[in-house]
Motif scaffolding. Sequence first.
Motif, PDB file in Angstrom:
ATOM      1  N   ALA A  83      33.298  28.416  94.958  1.00 23.36           N
ATOM      2  CA  ALA A  83      32.676  29.722  95.204  1.00 23.36           C
ATOM      3  C   ALA A  83      33.526  30.561  96.141  1.00 23.36           C
ATOM      4  O   ALA A  83      33.704  31.767  95.918  1.00 23.36           O
ATOM      5  N   VAL A  84      34.061  29.948  97.186  1.00 26.68           N
ATOM      6  CA  VAL A  84      34.910  30.687  98.120  1.00 26.68           C
ATOM      7  C   VAL A  84      36.160  31.192  97.400  1.00 26.68           C
ATOM      8  O   VAL A  84      36.585  32.350  97.582  1.00 26.68           O
ATOM      9  N   ARG A  85      36.758  30.341  96.573  1.00 27.80           N
ATOM     10  CA  ARG A  85      37.957  30.744  95.842  1.00 27.80           C
ATOM     11  C   ARG A  85      37.677  31.949  94.952  1.00 27.80           C
ATOM     12  O   ARG A  85      38.464  32.895  94.896  1.00 27.80           O
ATOM     13  N   ARG A  86      36.535  31.939  94.269  1.00 29.64           N
ATOM     14  CA  ARG A  86      36.187  33.058  93.394  1.00 29.64           C
ATOM     15  C   ARG A  86      35.968  34.348  94.195  1.00 29.64           C
ATOM     16  O   ARG A  86      36.380  35.435  93.772  1.00 29.64           O
ATOM     17  N   TYR A  89      39.660  35.431  95.226  1.00 26.06           N
ATOM     18  CA  TYR A  89      40.569  35.823  94.149  1.00 26.06           C
ATOM     19  C   TYR A  89      39.981  36.927  93.262  1.00 26.06           C
ATOM     20  O   TYR A  89      40.690  37.843  92.855  1.00 26.06           O
ATOM     21  N   VAL A  90      38.693  36.809  92.957  1.00 27.45           N
ATOM     22  CA  VAL A  90      38.052  37.774  92.069  1.00 27.45           C
ATOM     23  C   VAL A  90      37.265  38.815  92.867  1.00 27.45           C
ATOM     24  O   VAL A  90      37.332  40.016  92.590  1.00 27.45           O
ATOM     25  N   PRO A  93      39.488  41.922  94.907  1.00 31.29           N
ATOM     26  CA  PRO A  93      39.919  43.092  94.111  1.00 31.29           C
ATOM     27  C   PRO A  93      38.757  43.794  93.412  1.00 31.29           C
ATOM     28  O   PRO A  93      38.763  45.025  93.293  1.00 31.29           O
ATOM     29  N   LEU A  94      37.754  43.027  92.959  1.00 35.01           N
ATOM     30  CA  LEU A  94      36.603  43.653  92.306  1.00 35.01           C
ATOM     31  C   LEU A  94      35.817  44.505  93.300  1.00 35.01           C
ATOM     32  O   LEU A  94      35.385  45.623  92.976  1.00 35.01           O
ATOM     33  N   GLY A  95      35.630  43.993  94.504  1.00 35.56           N
ATOM     34  CA  GLY A  95      34.939  44.760  95.538  1.00 35.56           C
ATOM     35  C   GLY A  95      35.699  46.019  95.912  1.00 35.56           C
ATOM     36  O   GLY A  95      35.102  47.080  96.166  1.00 35.56           O
ATOM     37  N   TRP A 148      33.382  31.496 105.185  1.00 36.74           N
ATOM     38  CA  TRP A 148      34.761  31.489 104.694  1.00 36.74           C
ATOM     39  C   TRP A 148      35.117  32.835 104.065  1.00 36.74           C
ATOM     40  O   TRP A 148      36.223  33.342 104.257  1.00 36.74           O
ATOM     41  N   GLU A 149      34.203  33.401 103.289  1.00 37.18           N
ATOM     42  CA  GLU A 149      34.485  34.694 102.665  1.00 37.18           C
ATOM     43  C   GLU A 149      34.780  35.750 103.720  1.00 37.18           C
ATOM     44  O   GLU A 149      35.740  36.523 103.610  1.00 37.18           O
TER      45      GLU A 149
END
Length: 616
Positions: A83-86, A89-90, A93-95, A148-149
């Motif tokens: 979940a942290v990786r997503r 990484y995703v 940039p999406l935000g 973490w995020e």
Amino acid sequence: MEAFAVIGVAGVGAQWLAWRLRMPAIVLMLTAGLLLGPVTGILVPARDIGPLIAPMVSLAVSVILFEGGLTLNFHRLADARPAVRRLVYVGAPLGWLLSTLALIWIGGLSWKASLVFGGIMIVTGPTVIAPLLRQAKLVTRPAQVLQWEGIVNDPIGALAAALAMQIVLVANAGLFWGQALARVVPGVLAACLIGIAAGWAIVQAFRRHIVPEYMKVPVLFVTVIGAFTAADSILHESGLLAVTLMGLIVANANLPSYTELYRFKEQATVLLVSGVFIILAAGIQFSQLTQLSWRAVLLIAAVILLVRPATVMLSLIGTNLPMKERLLIAFTGPRGVVLVAVSGIFAERLVAEGVPDGGMVAPLAFCLVLATVILHGFTLGPLARRLGLTSGDTPGVMIVGGSPFATGLAQALIKEGVEVLVTDPNRDHLRSARTAGVPTYYGDVLGEAAETNVEFLAYTYVVAASDNDAYNTLVATDLAPDFGREVIWQVARENDDRPRHSLPSQLRGQGFGGGLTLARLNEMLAEGWVFRTTRLTEEYGVEEWRAARPGAVPLVTLDDEADRIVMVSDPERIPDQPGLRIVSLIPPELAARIRAAANDTRLQRAADDNADALDV
């Protein structure tokens, strides 16, 4: 000098008051800053501190992010890693994309200001998340994901804004887009190298004992400031990435002195966060806020209710996170000090580059921080409880050491609605607790495995009651900084009354049980002593309890009004308070009399019921 005194007293005082009132500390710090600054004019940073504001805030943010990096231990991430990786990484940039579109379509800003501010809005604020998680008692996995995020995306947001700023500069100069990347990429790579090199140098110096113990913290501070400044001189705001990577390297190096370093940095961060929030809030001018229109309200609502949820839900598609955890993460995105500090810097640069609405970035950032902090500060706990993602509202007790006494005490507390966990590194010691249905944890409570397998936030109190006095002392000493020394108790040590064997107070927990050792407590249970709980009333106070329970050993008092559990260290100082419950060990003969009286009462009630039936 007076300004620094006001900042320190207001910041630390707000944090202490928030702890006493059980309120979000950030809310009170922002309130204190507004009262001192634009409301009363007691503190005006531009007047009282002047040119020191920018470097002070930048250095404070660097230390805050380094301390955040120190918490990024990969061993503790466990099943929250995908979940942290997503979200990195995703989600980043999406935000950035969704925030930029919201700023253009809803906020009415130009694409230049929107692109820069949209990058900054990736930041979710670890300085705000951490205290909110402690207050809400969130379960481990969503708490890890949010923490973490927030830490990882902080430097990413700053670098995204730096890249956007280069794009704005290129557009104003009529150059090509590739030239913007050519300016940013070398700076990002240099920041990564500087952060990794600084972290590696610290690890090697500490591991090889090149730096003495008393100089480790000063050397660490100087290295953090040096790495931040070196990277920032190459590319503006890349220093945030350097210090975060440096903290990550140190956190995963398994240094023997890591705990002492982290605790000192944590305390320094509390001071820095307090000061930065007071300075930034006090520097806000109401004239800036009045420039905002109704579009600002719609924008903030869209960011909280649309942009953040859409970013999280789309990023977490395909992960193993349950829907309720995704919903909690999606509707939890408070912004903090990094957003305000970085947005203020880039707002000035946008205005200098001739972007007319660049001056709107700073007041919008402040309003976003204020709205999200207040909203999530008061709703995270209730939302988590509604979704079943908290460790419980009532304070729990963790008993370290399996024994007949631990099992009996746990059963007595569980009957009173208290959440209890009995832990022991010896599986055989937990046999009686498991047989009695008491929750247990097999393993060392001080080990790394416990950090991912034990919901520490569910337990407010710790009772060190193993059969190893040295281990009890180690548990009490090690957990005291995290839990607080006032909530850690320890059974009496063997021969502790002898000067040769006694220990200073900072190396043990508080005593309870009238100085009885674990061996003696277990002997008493073998002799027939039993646990009993008694509730005090207006008519039945402490003196009546003592008269009715001669020889009883009071162990715990439960105070429902104050939501407190207190192990009894002095039997003569039990508060005479109606509603207070006393858990005690009573002698066998007294237990037999109580059972006989209870049986007589039940027999009399049965006889009365039979007589009533015959009358009918």
